[in-house]
Enzyme design. Structure first.
Site, PDB file in Angstrom:
ATOM      1  N   LYS A   1       5.383   3.562   8.316  1.00  0.00           N
ATOM      2  CA  LYS A   1       4.380   4.211   8.483  1.00  0.00           C
ATOM      3  C   LYS A   1       2.886   3.326   8.499  1.00  0.00           C
ATOM      4  O   LYS A   1       2.173   3.505   9.443  1.00  0.00           O
ATOM      5  CB  LYS A   1       4.091   5.275   7.347  1.00  0.00           C
TER       6      LYS A   1
ATOM      7  N   GLN B   1       7.260   3.602   3.902  1.00  0.00           N
ATOM      8  CA  GLN B   1       5.613   3.320   3.811  1.00  0.00           C
ATOM      9  C   GLN B   1       5.431   2.245   4.647  1.00  0.00           C
ATOM     10  O   GLN B   1       4.588   1.972   5.258  1.00  0.00           O
ATOM     11  CB  GLN B   1       5.216   3.184   2.539  1.00  0.00           C
TER      12      GLN B   1
ATOM     13  N   THR C   1      -4.903  13.426   5.777  1.00  0.00           N
ATOM     14  CA  THR C   1      -3.372  13.536   6.258  1.00  0.00           C
ATOM     15  C   THR C   1      -2.975  14.667   7.016  1.00  0.00           C
ATOM     16  O   THR C   1      -2.161  14.692   8.122  1.00  0.00           O
ATOM     17  CB  THR C   1      -2.444  13.566   4.681  1.00  0.00           C
TER      18      THR C   1
ATOM     19  N   LYS D   1       5.363   1.692  -3.194  1.00  0.00           N
ATOM     20  CA  LYS D   1       5.408   2.937  -3.748  1.00  0.00           C
ATOM     21  C   LYS D   1       5.663   2.873  -4.993  1.00  0.00           C
ATOM     22  O   LYS D   1       6.160   2.192  -5.567  1.00  0.00           O
ATOM     23  CB  LYS D   1       6.373   4.081  -3.085  1.00  0.00           C
TER      24      LYS D   1
ATOM     25  N   LYS E   1       0.929  -1.266   0.030  1.00  0.00           N
ATOM     26  CA  LYS E   1      -0.159   0.058  -0.050  1.00  0.00           C
ATOM     27  C   LYS E   1       0.751   1.175   0.002  1.00  0.00           C
ATOM     28  O   LYS E   1       1.960   1.232   0.895  1.00  0.00           O
ATOM     29  CB  LYS E   1      -0.984   0.102   1.231  1.00  0.00           C
TER      30      LYS E   1
ATOM     31  N   SER F   1      -6.791   5.576   3.858  1.00  0.00           N
ATOM     32  CA  SER F   1      -6.840   4.860   2.625  1.00  0.00           C
ATOM     33  C   SER F   1      -7.327   3.274   2.869  1.00  0.00           C
ATOM     34  O   SER F   1      -8.013   2.930   2.340  1.00  0.00           O
ATOM     35  CB  SER F   1      -5.562   4.687   2.222  1.00  0.00           C
TER      36      SER F   1
ATOM     37  N   ASN G   1      -2.142  19.453  -1.023  1.00  0.00           N
ATOM     38  CA  ASN G   1      -3.469  18.777  -0.153  1.00  0.00           C
ATOM     39  C   ASN G   1      -2.927  18.739   1.385  1.00  0.00           C
ATOM     40  O   ASN G   1      -3.852  19.091   2.078  1.00  0.00           O
ATOM     41  CB  ASN G   1      -3.572  17.395  -0.831  1.00  0.00           C
TER      42      ASN G   1
ATOM     43  N   GLY H   1      -2.674   8.258  -4.244  1.00  0.00           N
ATOM     44  CA  GLY H   1      -2.030   9.551  -4.554  1.00  0.00           C
ATOM     45  C   GLY H   1      -0.772   9.954  -3.770  1.00  0.00           C
ATOM     46  O   GLY H   1      -0.629   9.129  -2.784  1.00  0.00           O
ATOM     47  N   ASP H   2       0.020  10.657  -4.344  1.00  0.00           N
ATOM     48  CA  ASP H   2       1.109  11.460  -3.590  1.00  0.00           C
ATOM     49  C   ASP H   2       1.266  12.712  -4.484  1.00  0.00           C
ATOM     50  O   ASP H   2       0.498  13.121  -5.101  1.00  0.00           O
ATOM     51  CB  ASP H   2       2.294  10.518  -3.542  1.00  0.00           C
TER      52      ASP H   2
HETATM   53  N1  GLU Z   1       1.173   9.050  -0.301  1.00  0.00           N
HETATM   54  C1  GLU Z   1       0.566   8.795   0.938  1.00  0.00           C
HETATM   55  C2  GLU Z   1       1.707   8.928   1.771  1.00  0.00           C
HETATM   56  O1  GLU Z   1       2.542   9.018   1.652  1.00  0.00           O
HETATM   57  C3  GLU Z   1      -0.951   8.162   0.798  1.00  0.00           C
HETATM   58  C4  GLU Z   1      -0.442   6.847   0.800  1.00  0.00           C
HETATM   59  C5  GLU Z   1      -1.737   5.928   0.382  1.00  0.00           C
HETATM   60  O2  GLU Z   1      -2.985   6.391   1.032  1.00  0.00           O
HETATM   61  O3  GLU Z   1      -1.738   4.694   0.118  1.00  0.00           O
HETATM   62  O4  GLU Z   1       1.439   8.131   3.054  1.00  0.00           O
END
Ligand code: GLU
Length: 456
Positions: free
Chosen positions: A114, A111, A210, A126, A90, A387, A241, A165-166
């Protein structure tokens, strides 16, 4: 055992030459883990860290599309699937001209931790492209997204890998990507992408999640040190955002936000970016597609625009004191000289919002000089947590309500803060060792899952 950590950092640098951002993250995370390695020799015996720094899979691919002039364009596409020990991969997709493996890998590696910190069942991944959506027409963005998904679709799925998204990938891009996925597969797999529009499976509250999460995390950090967020003077960077969600939640909690920034410079608003109109204007600025923040000072004439400058020196520029800085723009935004300005101006709290916004030396310095430093992988985990809630909404064929999402997110951010503080206390004897605590708390869950699943 510290030797083990150093050896894996060196190995990773050697195996991924020139990928500086990835080296930086691996060094930052693994260094924090040294005391955990001391306490758990079994991790070294089964090469756990060597496995952790190596993505389970990575694909790079060609993306071919035709621009509005009829010219053929070729971009690079990436998806690094880092770790699936606790759930499907994810993580977001980043579209920006500077994207290369070092950036996608640093984001994918972060990630893992996190996502683990959220307490939810999501692994780390990612992806992205060196495509620059700024200045492109809608039709060009659509054609690019369709071409990108025409390759990506075979690597993802609601229980395999779930992109979102990012930077450079918002609701518009997710819409085009989803449309193409559905067309190719003939499946309405809502949970294959998150950050979708509300009419077709998106989660109410995901857009601001976020930023809201960052401020809730910062609030816990302040509280633990006997402070409240109300009336605090806060300075942030960025105006996308994440900055918008942060500004909105600061407003809700009664703090005074005085800066935003863009590639063109920064805005200082002495009255605070604290009204509905001003917060909403951030969305307009972003939607203009020009990637500049200067027009804010034309719209709100009390505000001042500092061309070519970053907000980290606002205390000196304006002769004010800022209670907390929250970098919300991009990686390596705060260097040593900026950290020095932040500290010299008297600021005591620093909370990362964007992914890895601080260079390692600057982060180290801030950790020594500030009362507390909130790390991005914990503070900005609310986005990916929502998410995962969106994935649950889609697989349950239901719709969750706004207030329920906020309540869950708030609780998740409190839990994340507590997990970081407890790990900081346990391994570093300091509840404010949140940077190390986040790495450890995120790691422990993934490590236990990897140990249980054997040598894979
Ligand atoms: N890009 C966001 C992050 O850095 C969201 C990632 C997601 O929702 O999968 O965590």
């Amino acid at each position: 055992m510290a030797n083990y950590v150093e050896r894996v950092i060196e190995l990773c640098k050697k195996n991924n030459p020139g990928e500086l951002e990835f080296h930086q993250t691996v060094e930052e995370v693994l260094t924090s883990l040294a005391p955990v390695m001391d306490a758990n020799p079994q991790y070294e015996e089964c090469a756990l860290l060597e496995r952790l720094v190596e993505p389970e899979r990575g694909v790079t691919f060609r993306v071919v599309w035709v621009d509005d002039e009829g010219k053929v364009q070729v971009n690079k596409g990436y998806r690094y699937q880092f770790n699936s020990a606790i759930g499907p991969y994810k993580g977001g997709l980043r579209f920006a001209p500077n994207v290369y493996p070092g950036i996608i890998k640093f984001l994918g590696f972060e990630q893992i931790f996190k996502n683990s910190l959220t307490g939810l069942p999501i692994g780390g991944g990612k992806g992205g492209s060196d495509f620059d959506p700024n200045g492109k027409s809608d039709a060009e963005v659509m054609r690019f997204c369709q071409a990108f998904m025409t390759e990506l679709y075979r690597h993802i799925g609601p229980d395999t890998d779930v992109p979102a998204g990012d930077l450079g990938v918002g609701a518009r891009e997710i819409g085009y990507l989803f449309g193409q996925y559905k067309r190719i597969t003939d499946r309405f797999d809502g949970g294959v992408l998150t950050g979708k529009g509300i009419p077709y499976g998106g989660l109410l509250g995901r857009t601001e999640a976020t930023g809201f999460g960052i401020v809730w995390y910062a609030e816990e950090m302040l509280k633990a040190n006997g402070e409240e967020i109300k009336d605090k003077v806060v300075a942030i960077s960025g105006f996308g955002n994440v900055s918008w969600g942060t500004a909105w939640q600061l407003q809700r909690l009664g703090a005074k936000l005085v800066t935003i920034s863009g590639p063109d410079g920064y805005i200082y608003d002495p009255d605070g970016i604290s009204t509905d109109e001003k917060v909403a204007y951030l969305l307009e600025l972003r939607a203009s597609g020009k990637n500049i923040c200067a027009p804010y000072a034309e719209k709100f004439p009390n505000a001042k625009f500092y061309a070519g400058k970053k907000p980290w020196g606002v205390q000196q520029d304006e002769g004010i004191k800022v209670d907390m800085f929250i970098p919300c723009a991009m990686q390596n935004d705060v260097h040593m000289e900026h950290a020095q300005q932040i500290v010299d101006g008297g600021c005591k709290f620093y909370c990362e919002g964007a992914n890895m916004p601080t260079t390692n030396d600057a982060l180290q310095f801030l950790m020594e000089k500030c009362v507390a430093v909130g790390p991005a992988k914990a503070a900005n985990a609310g986005g990916v947590a929502c998410s995962c809630i969106e994935m649950g909404q889609n697989s349950g064929h239901t719709v969750f309500q706004h207030e329920d999402v906020y309540a869950q997110l708030h609780q998740i951010m409190k839990n994340i803060y507590n997990a970081c503080a407890e790990a900081g206390e346990k391994y570093y004897g300091n509840k404010n060792a949140l940077v190390q605590g986040a790495n450890i708390a995120g790691f422990e869950r993934v490590a236990q899952a990897m140990m249980a699943q054997g040598l894979v």
